[in-house]
Design a protein around this motif. Structure first.
Motif, PDB file in Angstrom:
ATOM      1  N   ALA A 254       0.838  -1.213   0.000  1.00 10.98           N
ATOM      2  CA  ALA A 254       0.000   0.000   0.000  1.00 10.98           C
ATOM      3  C   ALA A 254       0.869   1.258   0.000  1.00 10.98           C
ATOM      4  O   ALA A 254       1.930   1.311   0.637  1.00 10.98           O
ATOM      5  CB  ALA A 254      -0.914  -0.004   1.218  1.00 10.98           C
ATOM      6  N   GLY A 255       0.406   2.279  -0.763  1.00 11.39           N
ATOM      7  CA  GLY A 255       1.067   3.586  -0.745  1.00 11.39           C
ATOM      8  C   GLY A 255       2.214   3.744  -1.725  1.00 11.39           C
ATOM      9  O   GLY A 255       2.786   4.828  -1.844  1.00 11.39           O
ATOM     10  N   GLN A 256       2.595   2.671  -2.453  1.00 11.39           N
ATOM     11  CA  GLN A 256       3.682   2.803  -3.444  1.00 11.39           C
ATOM     12  C   GLN A 256       3.193   3.490  -4.708  1.00 11.39           C
ATOM     13  O   GLN A 256       2.056   3.286  -5.136  1.00 11.39           O
ATOM     14  CB  GLN A 256       4.238   1.428  -3.798  1.00 11.39           C
ATOM     15  N   SER A 257       4.064   4.290  -5.348  1.00 13.15           N
ATOM     16  CA  SER A 257       3.692   4.964  -6.599  1.00 13.15           C
ATOM     17  C   SER A 257       3.823   3.969  -7.758  1.00 13.15           C
ATOM     18  O   SER A 257       4.584   2.997  -7.660  1.00 13.15           O
ATOM     19  CB  SER A 257       4.603   6.163  -6.848  1.00 13.15           C
ATOM     20  N   PRO A 258       3.118   4.219  -8.891  1.00 10.61           N
ATOM     21  CA  PRO A 258       3.201   3.316 -10.042  1.00 10.61           C
ATOM     22  C   PRO A 258       4.630   3.093 -10.542  1.00 10.61           C
ATOM     23  O   PRO A 258       4.987   1.972 -10.908  1.00 10.61           O
ATOM     24  CB  PRO A 258       2.345   4.013 -11.101  1.00 10.61           C
ATOM     25  N   THR A 259       5.458   4.160 -10.543  1.00 12.22           N
ATOM     26  CA  THR A 259       6.836   4.006 -11.047  1.00 12.22           C
ATOM     27  C   THR A 259       7.662   3.111 -10.117  1.00 12.22           C
ATOM     28  O   THR A 259       8.457   2.291 -10.584  1.00 12.22           O
ATOM     29  CB  THR A 259       7.522   5.385 -11.194  1.00 12.22           C
ATOM     30  N   ASP A 260       7.425   3.243  -8.798  1.00 14.65           N
ATOM     31  CA  ASP A 260       8.142   2.387  -7.836  1.00 14.65           C
ATOM     32  C   ASP A 260       7.718   0.927  -7.983  1.00 14.65           C
ATOM     33  O   ASP A 260       8.544   0.011  -7.879  1.00 14.65           O
ATOM     34  CB  ASP A 260       7.882   2.857  -6.397  1.00 14.65           C
ATOM     35  N   ILE A 261       6.408   0.725  -8.225  1.00 16.38           N
ATOM     36  CA  ILE A 261       5.901  -0.657  -8.414  1.00 16.38           C
ATOM     37  C   ILE A 261       6.551  -1.270  -9.659  1.00 16.38           C
ATOM     38  O   ILE A 261       6.956  -2.436  -9.659  1.00 16.38           O
ATOM     39  CB  ILE A 261       4.357  -0.689  -8.536  1.00 16.38           C
ATOM     40  N   ALA A 262       6.685  -0.459 -10.737  1.00 11.00           N
ATOM     41  CA  ALA A 262       7.287  -0.949 -11.987  1.00 11.00           C
ATOM     42  C   ALA A 262       8.732  -1.395 -11.747  1.00 11.00           C
ATOM     43  O   ALA A 262       9.145  -2.479 -12.182  1.00 11.00           O
ATOM     44  CB  ALA A 262       7.232   0.143 -13.062  1.00 11.00           C
ATOM     45  N   SER A 263       9.504  -0.565 -11.019  1.00 19.70           N
ATOM     46  CA  SER A 263      10.915  -0.907 -10.721  1.00 19.70           C
ATOM     47  C   SER A 263      10.983  -2.179  -9.886  1.00 19.70           C
ATOM     48  O   SER A 263      11.799  -3.077 -10.143  1.00 19.70           O
ATOM     49  CB  SER A 263      11.588   0.231  -9.954  1.00 19.70           C
ATOM     50  N   ARG A 264      10.100  -2.270  -8.880  1.00 15.31           N
ATOM     51  CA  ARG A 264      10.077  -3.443  -7.989  1.00 15.31           C
ATOM     52  C   ARG A 264       9.715  -4.710  -8.766  1.00 15.31           C
ATOM     53  O   ARG A 264      10.275  -5.789  -8.515  1.00 15.31           O
ATOM     54  CB  ARG A 264       9.085  -3.191  -6.843  1.00 15.31           C
TER      55      ARG A 264
END
Length: 522
Positions: free
Chosen positions: A164-174
């Protein structure tokens, strides 16, 4: 999807093929009608203009071969131009890159991105034996990430754990990092959609693209979108740079203009089409086959592929062995009906057969639709094993019990039994000892009529047409005409009928209830 366009173009081009010679005025009038048909099908004006100009240019300077009527030449030109408009060759998803290959899904809200992501992942897992990871980058729509997780659970595909709370760009990198660590071959990034194209959406997508470096960027578009599909495709291509299109809801009753327009305007291939809600209902897009369907020429290759995917080879072999002995009980009939349902029902099969597209309307008018198959399977399932193996046991009291169990009435059961009886009789005739049986005699008789008795083994002496050169084919056509087999009576050549069967009836379906011209039981 293309039924309206198919009907309109079919009637226009059929009017041309019957004529011996065509004037320039005839071609101009036909192209005016083609233009109107395409506009009614929601094809973008600029695409229609370039299409008709290209056909006109080729038609005016076309060399008409002696063996081909001018009308047939125009049909060929329209067909060729449809293929070039849809893209000459089918293009599949490109996985030729270092693992993990990143596929980014973009599109408007409600176009079916999340479901399509699940379908593509399922296809890559089952067909290409790839290990896939799915990640939802949609943090705005309620439960969007949970929806993708549920699809993953259903199909047995890995999904990125939700934080929860992660930005779309951070999710993509992860997601890319997790795929590298987990040994995944493919990562599918399901991005957020909007109700319209806005600046924040495009900036976010550009940032996701920069972070994840996707190998494929697929624009998911609803095939029911009208003229605006062109602007949608153009905007996404200019801002994000799409590599291909996926059209959803191709099984709908839209007019198909989006499919024709988007490919022509962006120059990007349509890679996949969604043809239903289930996970397996995603197909590759083959321009030539779609053009054949639009012009009512059928699509035998797709029919064969569908059959190969859905028909159980062992069951088919067992059925063939039973037929050879002339046996056919109600269990076999239930299997046949279930196989037909899997292949898209009667309408789906008819749509793929040359010259048979018009039969669908006649069949539904006669009350023969796919719901009928469901009722018939329910009736058979309500019988005991003994009753299915020996239908003669079915007397009034048993029929009453079966009707109550299947939610039907005695009339429905009688129709089913009559259909089974006629099909069983046909199996005996086809597989009897006398000739491997009737089919060989029919084909042999046809070959004899055309003076081809000594040609090749095959089915009763029919030649292999694929190995004959054009001169031999022309001679064969003349022999056929001399024997009283007119070109219009062969499927796919305008008439829609089948030789020796009168009108548009299908061999092997003689026992189906409700069809006009059924052979009466003696």
């Amino acid at each position: 999807m293309f039924e309206t366009l198919q009907d309109r173009l079919g009637s226009i081009l059929n009017g041309l093929t019957g004529r011996g010679a065509l004037s320039e005025a005839d071609v101009a009038a036909a192209l005016r009608e083609v233009r109107r048909a395409l506009l009614e099908a929601d094809v973008a004006l600029e695409v229609v203009r370039s299409f008709t100009d290209a056909v006109r240019e080729k038609a005016v300077g076309a060399e008409i071969l002696k063996s081909i009527k001018p009308g047939q030449m125009v049909v060929k030109l329209v067909h060729d131009e449809l293929i070039s408009m849809l893209g000459s060759e089918g293009v599949s998803i490109d996985l030729n890159a270092a693992a993990p290959v990143v596929i980014m899904m973009v599109g408007l809200q409600g176009s079916g991105k999340t479901t399509t992501s699940g379908k593509i992942a399922n296809r890559l897992k089952t067909r290409d034996k790839k290990k896939v990871l799915m990640a939802s980058l949609d943090t705005r729509r309620p439960a969007a990430q949970e929806q993708l997780r549920q699809l993953g659970v259903q199909a047995g595909i890995d999904t990125l754990p939700i934080i929860a709370g992660q930005s779309p760009t951070d999710i993509a990198s992860r997601a890319v990092q997790a795929a590298k660590l987990g040994g995944h071959d493919v990562v599918i990034l399901d991005t957020a959609g909007r109700t319209h194209i806005d600046e924040p959406l495009m900036i976010e997508m550009a940032e996701i693209k920069r972070k994840s470096n996707p190998h494929e960027i697929l624009l998911v578009a609803d095939a029911l979108t009208g003229q605006d599909a062109v602007n949608l495709a153009r905007n996404f291509d200019e801002r994000v740079g799409i590599t291909g299109l996926v059209l959803t809801r191709m099984d709908g009753d839209g007019r198909g203009g989006a499919a024709l327009s988007m490919r022509a305007v962006t120059g990007k291939p349509i890679k996949l089409i969604g043809v239903g809600e289930k996970m397996g209902e995603l197909e590759e897009f083959h321009p030539r086959r779609v053009a054949d369907r639009i012009l009512g020429m059928g699509d035998i290759v797709s029919l064969v592929e569908k059959a190969a995917e859905n028909i159980d080879a062992e069951k088919a072999a067992a059925m063939a062995a039973k037929m050879a002995k002339g046996k056919f009980d109600l269990n076999d009939l239930a299997d046949q009906l279930a196989q037909m349902q899997k292949m898209g029902g009667m309408g789906g099969i008819m749509g793929l057969m040359p010259g048979m597209a018009g039969m669908k309307d006649k069949m539904s008018a006669a009350g023969l639709d796919d719901k009928l198959f469901g009722r018939q399977i329910a009736i058979i399932n309500s019988m005991t094993k003994a009753e299915r193996a020996n239908p003669d046991l079915l007397k009034h009291s048993r029929k009453k019990r079966i009707a109550a169990g299947s939610g039907t009435d005695a009339a429905d059961i009688n129709k089913l039994l009559k259909m089974h009886r006629q099909m069983a009789d046909m199996m005996k005739m086809m597989g009897g000892k006398k000739g491997g049986g009737m089919m060989k005699q029919m084909m042999g008789g046809l070959a004899g009529k055309m003076g081809l008795g000594g040609l090749g083994g095959g089915m009763g002496g029919m030649p292999d047409l694929s190995k004959m050169d054009p001169k031999q084919l022309e001679a064969l056509a003349k022999q056929a005409e001399a024997a009283g087999i007119k070109p219009g009576s062969m499927p796919g050549l305008g008439g829609g009928g089948l030789p020796g069967l009168g009108g548009g009836r299908l061999p092997g379906l003689g026992g189906l209830p409700g069809l006009p011209g059924l052979p009466k039981k003696k």
